[in-house]
Write an enzyme that holds these catalytic residues in place. Structure first.
Site, PDB file in Angstrom:
ATOM      1  N   ALA A  71      58.904  87.972  68.381  1.00 14.07           N
ATOM      2  CA  ALA A  71      60.351  88.195  68.425  1.00 14.07           C
ATOM      3  C   ALA A  71      61.109  86.876  68.526  1.00 14.07           C
ATOM      4  O   ALA A  71      60.644  85.908  69.147  1.00 14.07           O
ATOM      5  CB  ALA A  71      60.701  89.082  69.603  1.00 14.07           C
ATOM      6  N   GLY A 116      54.859  89.942  68.660  1.00 15.15           N
ATOM      7  CA  GLY A 116      55.118  90.714  67.454  1.00 15.15           C
ATOM      8  C   GLY A 116      54.407  90.188  66.237  1.00 15.15           C
ATOM      9  O   GLY A 116      54.113  90.954  65.301  1.00 15.15           O
ATOM     10  N   GLU A 119      51.108  91.734  66.423  1.00 12.25           N
ATOM     11  CA  GLU A 119      51.276  93.157  66.152  1.00 12.25           C
ATOM     12  C   GLU A 119      51.412  93.432  64.655  1.00 12.25           C
ATOM     13  O   GLU A 119      50.916  94.453  64.159  1.00 12.25           O
ATOM     14  CB  GLU A 119      52.483  93.700  66.909  1.00 12.25           C
ATOM     15  CG  GLU A 119      52.220  93.809  68.405  1.00 12.25           C
ATOM     16  CD  GLU A 119      53.447  94.172  69.203  1.00 12.25           C
ATOM     17  OE1 GLU A 119      53.400  95.160  69.946  1.00 12.25           O
ATOM     18  OE2 GLU A 119      54.473  93.462  69.091  1.00 12.25           O
ATOM     19  N   GLU A 139      53.834  89.421  75.939  1.00  9.41           N
ATOM     20  CA  GLU A 139      55.158  89.953  76.243  1.00  9.41           C
ATOM     21  C   GLU A 139      55.455  90.099  77.731  1.00  9.41           C
ATOM     22  O   GLU A 139      56.599  89.899  78.166  1.00  9.41           O
ATOM     23  CB  GLU A 139      55.353  91.307  75.544  1.00  9.41           C
ATOM     24  CG  GLU A 139      55.630  91.214  74.058  1.00  9.41           C
ATOM     25  CD  GLU A 139      54.376  91.182  73.201  1.00  9.41           C
ATOM     26  OE1 GLU A 139      54.494  91.362  71.979  1.00  9.41           O
ATOM     27  OE2 GLU A 139      53.276  90.977  73.755  1.00  9.41           O
TER      28      GLU A 139
END
Length: 265
Positions: A71, A116, A119, A139
């Protein structure tokens, strides 16, 4: 090789008729997932999902030292709670867009694939990584949790206890350990992740497009079900291909000792 742009930071490059390269191209920010990048990634995956000519998608990065760092925390630093709530559906659409591509997907990872970014790789069917790769879901170290599928995808790869240790500790895992733990599937030499991922994609793309999509559907839908239910999922997928043109062509080509010319239906 042709290229189509989706905004400034996402590109789709075609390699031959059936392999598409989905490119993260925000080098100044190590492909940090901003609101704009997320929206364009969702747009690109939507276009790919609707393209029946694509048999395999390879997710790559143009940055020399990173696949994707997750992110965009610089952007989020200015967000109000309302801004963050408004962004959430767009972020989910980006990750889900990769996860739900109906054809096989391969991630080509080098350098940092964190939060992310990891991910996005986990959303692919196969992860090819080079020796510089560093992966992780950090995170909780910034006060949130993996929100792009990490809490669900990682335990499906490595088991609940291992996923818990990695997520709770927020630690970064270098390439050799990542391969040993099953966080990546194929470890290759430095700088070879994209080349090897595209080579794998070419091998996959030689097979029946109808068969590939049905096999992926069976793998995804059957995962986590009890054996009896999983076999029903497999049977439904088998029935979707058993009477297809691809099945007829595959059998004919085998008997005639030639390469199949898949009709794709």
């Amino acid at each position: 090789m042709s290229e189509q742009r989706f905004g400034e930071w996402i590109a789709v490059r075609r390699h031959g008729a059936h392999v598409a390269e989905l490119v993260l191209d925000r080098p100044k920010a190590m492909n940090a997932v901003s609101s704009e990048l997320a929206a364009r990634l969702a747009e690109a995956t939507g276009a790919l999902a609707a393209d029946d000519s694509v048999r395999v998608v390879v997710l790559t990065s143009t940055h020399e030292r990173a696949f994707c760092v997750g992110a965009d925390l610089k952007e989020r630093n200015s967000f109000t709670d309302a801004d963050l709530s408004r962004q959430r559906p767009h972020a989910r659409a980006a990750y889900t867009g990769v996860l739900e591509l109906p054809m096989p997907t391969v991630a080509a990872v080098h350098g940092f694939a964190l939060g992310g970014g990891f991910e996005l790789a986990l959303s692919c069917d196969v992860i090819v990584a080079d020796s510089t790769a560093v992966v992780g879901l950090p995170e909780v170290s910034v006060g949130v949790i993996p929100g792009g599928g990490g809490t669900q995808l990682l335990p499906r790869r490595v088991g609940a206890a291992r996923a818990a240790e990695l997520i709770f500790s927020a630690r970064r895992v270098e390439a050799a350990e990542a391969a040993a733990l099953g966080l990546i599937d194929q470890l290759v030499g430095e700088g070879q992740d994209r080349v090897e991922a595209l080579a794998l994609a070419a091998r996959i793309a030689a097979n029946s497009p109808v068969g590939l999509r049905a096999a992926k559907r069976a793998l995804r839908l059957g995962h986590g079900l009890d054996l009896r239910a999983g076999l029903e999922v497999e049977d439904a997928a088998w029935r979707s291909v058993a009477f297809s043109g691809d099945r007829a062509e595959g059998v004919a080509a085998f008997n005639e000792k030639r390469k199949p010319d898949w009709p794709g239906r």
